[in-house]
Design a protein around this motif. Structure first.
Motif, PDB file in Angstrom:
ATOM      1  N   ARG A 156       0.826  -1.206   0.000  1.00  0.00           N
ATOM      2  CA  ARG A 156       0.000   0.000   0.000  1.00  0.00           C
ATOM      3  C   ARG A 156       0.863   1.260   0.000  1.00  0.00           C
ATOM      4  NH1 ARG A 156      -3.417  -3.091   3.515  1.00  0.00           N
ATOM      5  NH2 ARG A 156      -2.349  -2.231   5.340  1.00  0.00           N
ATOM      6  N   ILE A 157       1.939   1.227   0.769  1.00  0.00           N
ATOM      7  CA  ILE A 157       2.832   2.387   0.816  1.00  0.00           C
ATOM      8  C   ILE A 157       3.414   2.657  -0.569  1.00  0.00           C
ATOM      9  CG2 ILE A 157       5.049   3.208   1.711  1.00  0.00           C
ATOM     10  CD1 ILE A 157       4.319   1.796   4.361  1.00  0.00           C
ATOM     11  N   THR A 158       3.853   1.601  -1.231  1.00  0.00           N
ATOM     12  CA  THR A 158       4.406   1.752  -2.579  1.00  0.00           C
ATOM     13  C   THR A 158       3.366   2.271  -3.556  1.00  0.00           C
ATOM     14  OG1 THR A 158       6.007  -0.031  -2.191  1.00  0.00           O
ATOM     15  CG2 THR A 158       5.503   0.521  -4.483  1.00  0.00           C
ATOM     16  N   ALA A 159       2.148   1.694  -3.477  1.00  0.00           N
ATOM     17  CA  ALA A 159       1.086   2.097  -4.393  1.00  0.00           C
ATOM     18  C   ALA A 159       0.689   3.562  -4.206  1.00  0.00           C
ATOM     19  CB  ALA A 159      -0.132   1.206  -4.194  1.00  0.00           C
ATOM     20  N   ALA A 160       0.779   4.064  -2.976  1.00  0.00           N
ATOM     21  CA  ALA A 160       0.393   5.453  -2.710  1.00  0.00           C
ATOM     22  C   ALA A 160       1.517   6.436  -3.004  1.00  0.00           C
ATOM     23  CB  ALA A 160      -0.049   5.592  -1.251  1.00  0.00           C
ATOM     24  N   GLN A 161       2.720   6.108  -2.568  1.00  0.00           N
ATOM     25  CA  GLN A 161       3.786   7.098  -2.609  1.00  0.00           C
ATOM     26  C   GLN A 161       4.502   7.184  -3.956  1.00  0.00           C
ATOM     27  OE1 GLN A 161       6.323   7.438   0.805  1.00  0.00           O
ATOM     28  NE2 GLN A 161       4.738   6.747   2.225  1.00  0.00           N
ATOM     29  N   LYS A 162       4.491   6.114  -4.724  1.00  0.00           N
ATOM     30  CA  LYS A 162       5.138   6.192  -6.036  1.00  0.00           C
ATOM     31  C   LYS A 162       4.451   7.217  -6.934  1.00  0.00           C
ATOM     32  CE  LYS A 162       7.055   3.291  -9.695  1.00  0.00           C
ATOM     33  NZ  LYS A 162       7.232   1.896 -10.191  1.00  0.00           N
ATOM     34  N   PRO A 163       3.121   7.195  -7.076  1.00  0.00           N
ATOM     35  CA  PRO A 163       2.489   8.244  -7.895  1.00  0.00           C
ATOM     36  C   PRO A 163       2.603   9.627  -7.271  1.00  0.00           C
ATOM     37  CG  PRO A 163       0.836   6.812  -6.894  1.00  0.00           C
ATOM     38  CD  PRO A 163       2.145   6.161  -6.676  1.00  0.00           C
ATOM     39  N   GLU A 164       2.677   9.701  -5.928  1.00  0.00           N
ATOM     40  CA  GLU A 164       2.854  11.004  -5.295  1.00  0.00           C
ATOM     41  C   GLU A 164       4.209  11.607  -5.668  1.00  0.00           C
ATOM     42  OE1 GLU A 164       2.224  10.439  -1.133  1.00  0.00           O
ATOM     43  OE2 GLU A 164       0.038  10.359  -1.323  1.00  0.00           O
ATOM     44  N   ILE A 165       5.226  10.764  -5.753  1.00  0.00           N
ATOM     45  CA  ILE A 165       6.537  11.254  -6.197  1.00  0.00           C
ATOM     46  C   ILE A 165       6.423  11.825  -7.615  1.00  0.00           C
ATOM     47  CG2 ILE A 165       8.855  10.534  -6.927  1.00  0.00           C
ATOM     48  CD1 ILE A 165       8.849   8.563  -4.579  1.00  0.00           C
ATOM     49  N   GLY A 166       5.707  11.117  -8.485  1.00  0.00           N
ATOM     50  CA  GLY A 166       5.522  11.605  -9.849  1.00  0.00           C
ATOM     51  C   GLY A 166       4.828  12.954  -9.880  1.00  0.00           C
ATOM     52  N   ALA A 167       3.809  13.126  -9.042  1.00  0.00           N
ATOM     53  CA  ALA A 167       3.092  14.398  -8.997  1.00  0.00           C
ATOM     54  C   ALA A 167       3.995  15.512  -8.487  1.00  0.00           C
ATOM     55  CB  ALA A 167       1.858  14.268  -8.093  1.00  0.00           C
ATOM     56  N   MET A 168       4.796  15.209  -7.476  1.00  0.00           N
ATOM     57  CA  MET A 168       5.696  16.219  -6.921  1.00  0.00           C
ATOM     58  C   MET A 168       6.793  16.603  -7.915  1.00  0.00           C
ATOM     59  SD  MET A 168       5.991  14.804  -3.018  1.00  0.00           S
ATOM     60  CE  MET A 168       4.521  14.700  -1.991  1.00  0.00           C
ATOM     61  N   GLU A 169       7.318  15.617  -8.620  1.00  0.00           N
ATOM     62  CA  GLU A 169       8.335  15.920  -9.629  1.00  0.00           C
ATOM     63  C   GLU A 169       7.741  16.758 -10.763  1.00  0.00           C
ATOM     64  OE1 GLU A 169      11.430  12.171  -9.215  1.00  0.00           O
ATOM     65  OE2 GLU A 169       9.704  11.966 -10.567  1.00  0.00           O
ATOM     66  N   LYS A 170       6.508  16.487 -11.118  1.00  0.00           N
ATOM     67  CA  LYS A 170       5.851  17.279 -12.145  1.00  0.00           C
ATOM     68  C   LYS A 170       5.672  18.714 -11.653  1.00  0.00           C
ATOM     69  CE  LYS A 170       1.879  17.238 -15.276  1.00  0.00           C
ATOM     70  NZ  LYS A 170       0.646  16.512 -15.670  1.00  0.00           N
ATOM     71  N   TRP A 171       5.295  18.874 -10.395  1.00  0.00           N
ATOM     72  CA  TRP A 171       5.135  20.219  -9.828  1.00  0.00           C
ATOM     73  C   TRP A 171       6.467  20.963  -9.855  1.00  0.00           C
ATOM     74  CZ3 TRP A 171       7.099  23.296  -6.036  1.00  0.00           C
ATOM     75  CH2 TRP A 171       6.350  24.407  -5.655  1.00  0.00           C
ATOM     76  N   LEU A 172       7.543  20.287  -9.483  1.00  0.00           N
ATOM     77  CA  LEU A 172       8.858  20.923  -9.483  1.00  0.00           C
ATOM     78  C   LEU A 172       9.265  21.343 -10.896  1.00  0.00           C
ATOM     79  CD1 LEU A 172      10.767  18.606  -6.967  1.00  0.00           C
ATOM     80  CD2 LEU A 172      10.148  21.015  -6.618  1.00  0.00           C
ATOM     81  N   ALA A 173       8.891  20.548 -11.890  1.00  0.00           N
ATOM     82  CA  ALA A 173       9.203  20.917 -13.268  1.00  0.00           C
ATOM     83  C   ALA A 173       8.418  22.158 -13.702  1.00  0.00           C
ATOM     84  CB  ALA A 173       8.897  19.749 -14.208  1.00  0.00           C
ATOM     85  N   LEU A 174       7.195  22.275 -13.220  1.00  0.00           N
ATOM     86  CA  LEU A 174       6.373  23.432 -13.551  1.00  0.00           C
ATOM     87  C   LEU A 174       6.782  24.677 -12.770  1.00  0.00           C
ATOM     88  CD1 LEU A 174       2.816  21.789 -13.633  1.00  0.00           C
ATOM     89  CD2 LEU A 174       4.094  22.672 -15.588  1.00  0.00           C
ATOM     90  N   HIS A 175       7.347  24.444 -11.578  1.00  0.00           N
ATOM     91  CA  HIS A 175       7.707  25.558 -10.695  1.00  0.00           C
ATOM     92  C   HIS A 175       9.151  25.406 -10.208  1.00  0.00           C
ATOM     93  CE1 HIS A 175       3.451  26.625 -10.536  1.00  0.00           C
ATOM     94  NE2 HIS A 175       3.193  25.367 -10.281  1.00  0.00           N
ATOM     95  N   PRO A 176      10.116  25.546 -11.080  1.00  0.00           N
ATOM     96  CA  PRO A 176      11.510  25.422 -10.633  1.00  0.00           C
ATOM     97  C   PRO A 176      11.865  26.516  -9.636  1.00  0.00           C
ATOM     98  CG  PRO A 176      11.406  26.313 -12.859  1.00  0.00           C
ATOM     99  CD  PRO A 176      10.019  25.870 -12.519  1.00  0.00           C
ATOM    100  N   ALA A 177      12.623  26.140  -8.621  1.00  0.00           N
ATOM    101  CA  ALA A 177      13.043  27.117  -7.620  1.00  0.00           C
ATOM    102  C   ALA A 177      14.041  28.089  -8.236  1.00  0.00           C
ATOM    103  CB  ALA A 177      13.676  26.411  -6.426  1.00  0.00           C
ATOM    104  N   PRO A 178      14.055  29.329  -7.790  1.00  0.00           N
ATOM    105  CA  PRO A 178      15.043  30.295  -8.297  1.00  0.00           C
ATOM    106  C   PRO A 178      16.453  29.753  -8.118  1.00  0.00           C
ATOM    107  CG  PRO A 178      13.384  31.401  -6.983  1.00  0.00           C
ATOM    108  CD  PRO A 178      13.148  29.924  -6.802  1.00  0.00           C
ATOM    109  N   ALA A 179      17.300  29.982  -9.114  1.00  0.00           N
ATOM    110  CA  ALA A 179      18.652  29.420  -9.094  1.00  0.00           C
ATOM    111  C   ALA A 179      19.430  29.817  -7.857  1.00  0.00           C
ATOM    112  CB  ALA A 179      19.404  29.861 -10.344  1.00  0.00           C
ATOM    113  N   ALA A 180      19.224  31.050  -7.392  1.00  0.00           N
ATOM    114  CA  ALA A 180      19.989  31.520  -6.243  1.00  0.00           C
ATOM    115  C   ALA A 180      19.244  31.330  -4.939  1.00  0.00           C
ATOM    116  CB  ALA A 180      20.329  33.006  -6.416  1.00  0.00           C
ATOM    117  N   GLY A 181      18.057  30.723  -4.977  1.00  0.00           N
ATOM    118  CA  GLY A 181      17.261  30.577  -3.763  1.00  0.00           C
ATOM    119  C   GLY A 181      17.755  29.466  -2.869  1.00  0.00           C
TER     120      GLY A 181
END
Length: 232
Positions: free
Chosen positions: A121-146
């Motif tokens: 269950r942990i794998t089934a829940a957290q693996k897609p959550e990682i994908g969603a978070m990585e997608k968010w990071l791609a859409l909202h990259p942190a400032p280079a100097a931040g």
């Protein structure tokens, strides 16, 4: 970036958000989508000069406001990601990855079927959550100097609930009932850390999508903490 567009980019990868946060999104959407607000006869509201106005529902006890499209655009909530949002998402990706590493050991080492099912269950829940978070990071990259970007990537071991390298080695070496006990102990602490981090994001973040992700983590992992304590 437009909040509605931002949410469409993330929502497909996320579980359904809790009702209370869906209500927040619905309220914001209501403000954006009432450009042809209705009167009693179903027709559009118009200002004295004939222009279409936006009906912004008031709070309980307050009357609705009639805004021009320009005023409505300015009144739209700003959910631009802040440092707390970036820090939470980037750190939680690594936090989840360790949970997947620990869970991957269970099929060959756990004795109890309940522990094996929990790991699944942990794998089934957290693996897609990682994908969603990585997608968010791609859409909202942190400032280079931040400070919320790569600088925090070197401090993952200090995140709440993270197992040490020695603890991971001990878990990999354990078998049967000994594995079950150690897995439940480490994963309970891991989940508690995730809930702590999610609470910090909810308190200090500003982005609606991150709020939804953090709320889902709190709900899912709190339930699993109770389950693991009962199993232990």
């Amino acid at each position: 970036m437009d909040m509605a567009k931002d949410l469409r980019g993330i929502r497909g990868a996320l579980p359904a958000p809790p009702v209370r946060f869906a209500a927040v999104v619905a309220a914001a959407a209501g403000l954006l989508l009432t450009l042809s607000g209705c009167q009693g006869d179903g027709g559009p509201d118009r200002a004295d000069d004939g222009r279409t106005t936006v009906v912004a529902p008031g709070r309980p006890g307050e009357k609705a406001r009639h805004l021009t499209p320009e005023e409505a655009a300015k009144a739209k909530p700003d959910d631009s990601p802040n440092a707390a949002d970036h820090a939470y998402v980037s750190r939680m990706v690594e936090h989840h990855r360790q949970a997947l590493t620990m869970s991957a050991l269970a099929p060959e080492r756990a004795a109890a079927d309940g522990v094996k099912r929990l790991a699944e269950r942990i794998t089934a829940a957290q693996k897609p959550e990682i994908g969603a978070m990585e997608k968010w990071l791609a859409l909202h990259p942190a400032p280079a100097a931040g400070s919320g970007g790569h600088g925090q990537g070197h401090d993952h071991g200090a995140m709440p609930g993270m197992a040490t390298e020695q603890q991971l080695a001990d878990l990999a070496a354990a078998r049967g009932a000994a594995f079950d006990r150690l897995f439940l102990k480490l994963m309970t602490a891991h989940h508690e850390g995730a809930v702590t981090m999610a609470g910090e994001a909810l308190a200090g973040g500003n982005n609606v999508a991150v709020e939804e992700m953090a709320t889902e983590v709190v709900a899912t992992q709190s339930a699993e903490i109770h389950r693991m304590r009962a199993m232990g």
